[in-house]
Design a protein around this motif. Structure first.
Motif, PDB file in Angstrom:
ATOM      1  N   ASN A  87       0.818  -1.213   0.000  1.00 44.78           N
ATOM      2  CA  ASN A  87       0.000   0.000   0.000  1.00 44.78           C
ATOM      3  C   ASN A  87       0.850   1.260   0.000  1.00 44.78           C
ATOM      4  OD1 ASN A  87      -1.800  -2.031   0.417  1.00 44.78           O
ATOM      5  ND2 ASN A  87      -2.625  -1.252   2.340  1.00 44.78           N
ATOM      6  N   TYR A 347      -4.286  -3.134  -6.766  1.00 43.42           N
ATOM      7  CA  TYR A 347      -4.914  -1.884  -6.327  1.00 43.42           C
ATOM      8  C   TYR A 347      -5.533  -1.192  -7.521  1.00 43.42           C
ATOM      9  CZ  TYR A 347      -5.309   2.978  -4.800  1.00 43.42           C
ATOM     10  OH  TYR A 347      -5.784   4.228  -4.509  1.00 43.42           O
ATOM     11  N   VAL A 352      -7.754  -1.212  -2.359  1.00 48.28           N
ATOM     12  CA  VAL A 352      -6.943  -2.419  -2.446  1.00 48.28           C
ATOM     13  C   VAL A 352      -7.880  -3.575  -2.754  1.00 48.28           C
ATOM     14  CG1 VAL A 352      -5.453  -4.023  -1.210  1.00 48.28           C
ATOM     15  CG2 VAL A 352      -5.162  -1.574  -0.885  1.00 48.28           C
ATOM     16  N   SER A 355      -4.944  -7.921  -1.172  1.00 46.85           N
ATOM     17  CA  SER A 355      -3.915  -7.500  -0.217  1.00 46.85           C
ATOM     18  C   SER A 355      -2.740  -8.465  -0.224  1.00 46.85           C
ATOM     19  CB  SER A 355      -4.501  -7.438   1.198  1.00 46.85           C
ATOM     20  OG  SER A 355      -5.527  -6.475   1.276  1.00 46.85           O
TER      21      SER A 355
END
Length: 374
Positions: A87, A347, A352, A355
């Motif tokens: 992320n 993403y 997202v 993950s």
């Protein structure tokens, strides 16, 4: 200044001192992200698709990206050989879409990538297997079994120029490995290990030749570390000598590839689809791991569609054969596998979708307003 300090054989040689580097990353929690940095552009589209192959139904997370959307490679903490949260890469680069990139060492030892990585036209890592996807500045995508070769000459005060070459770029050699490795600023301020003979080149000239004690990498140059039996190559360099380099872009059969204008590239594989047909030959690409050859696992991949757009996607519990068939059914003209398993991550548009189960080494990031120097 040249677009890239690694230039192809066609463009001929350039002074190696012309070295510039770019990259970065950061950190946020998994799940839904703070989308204040994400574009609201409607051009990038997320879609969940159901695909049936070989009598089994798969759920595929997809993100479609129109041709021309800028792309780049994100490196963990801005360096080759580190890891960071997926992320964080997206946030740091203001990405609108992103997916896991090249395989890397995730089970002990330095977390160096394995595949080719090109950022802003500069080679920041070099692999010798698999398939690579590359993007030109206009968004045109290429997919080939790219094999990079880096060679050069050193002109000393006496005698004819002598040749040299690099086995890898920006990775840590195993103990007693017989290799010569280039280290650029993308590696960080230092090469990151001790051992071998370090030749420091700055502004196209040899400025230092010393036993490598974690040598500093110059901002306008690089370091060539000669290790194992390759230490003898360091003898070809003398302080003050002019050094030149060129790069060739070829496939695994030695045929030239038109990759000189590629500015972003990620190498992984195997190839899944070629010209609209399933084209899966992992052993021929150099893969030996059963996770690639026969096992079912979470997968990440990228496809070039007939209109030149790109689709990035993830799937759970698929063999590589099933993954290839799924990509074909989704309309891929060309498609390849990217790093998967616990590294599988996706993403798109502020969310997202898949993950990652571990920190990642690198990703492929897309966005209309990318921050290339976060």
């Amino acid at each position: 200044m040249s677009r890239s300090w690694f230039k192809s054989k066609r463009i001929s040689r350039v002074g190696i001192g012309m070295l510039v580097v770019v990259m970065t990353l950061s950190f946020v929690l998994p799940g839904y992200m703070n989308t204040s940095y994400a574009s609201s552009s409607a051009t990038i589209r997320n879609e969940v698709k159901k695909v049936t192959v070989s009598g089994r139904s798969f759920t595929v997370q997809t993100t479609s990206i129109p041709k021309g959307v800028p792309s780049t490679v994100g490196l963990a903490k801005g360096k080759v050989g580190l890891t960071q949260d997926f992320n964080a890469i997206v946030k740091a680069y203001r990405g609108e879409a992103a997916i896991s990139g090249a395989f890397f060492e995730a089970y002990g030892g330095p977390p160096d990538p394995y595949g080719n990585l090109i950022v802003d036209g500069k080679i920041v890592h070099m692999g010798h297997y698999g398939t690579t996807i590359g993007f030109k500045s206009d968004g045109t995508a290429l997919m080939d079994r790219l094999r990079l070769s880096i060679k050069g000459t050193v002109s000393r005060s006496v005698g004819s120029p002598l040749s040299w070459y690099a086995t890898f770029v920006n990775r840590t050699p195993s103990t007693n490995a017989n290799v010569s490795i280039l280290y650029t600023e993308n590696r960080g301020s230092y090469v990151g290990f001790k051992g071998g003979i370090a030749v420091v080149i700055e502004n196209g000239k040899v400025t230092k030749k010393v036993p490598n004690d974690n040598v500093m990498i110059p901002k306008k140059g690089y370091v060539l570390v000669c290790n194992g039996t390759e230490k003898s190559m360091a003898e070809r360099f003398e302080v003050g000598a002019d050094v030149e380099m060129n790069v060739t872009y070829q496939d695994d059969q030695g045929q030239a590839l038109p990759w000189e204008e590629v500015i972003t590239a990620v190498g992984a594989g195997p190839r899944l689809v070629k010209d609209g047909k399933v084209a899966l030959t992992p052993t021929a690409e150099g893969f030996k791991d059963q996770k690639i050859l026969s096992s079912a696992a979470a997968r990440s991949g990228i496809a070039i569609m007939a209109d030149g757009s790109v689709m990035i996607a993830t799937i759970s519990g698929a063999t590589m054969k099933q993954w290839a068939e799924v990509m074909q059914k989704l309309g891929a003209k060309q498609a390849m596998n990217l790093d998967g398993g616990a590294s599988s991550a996706l993403y798109g548009r502020g969310k997202v979708l898949t993950s990652a189960g571990r920190l990642l080494s690198n990703t492929l990031v897309f966005g209309n307003n990318l921050n290339r120097n976060p």
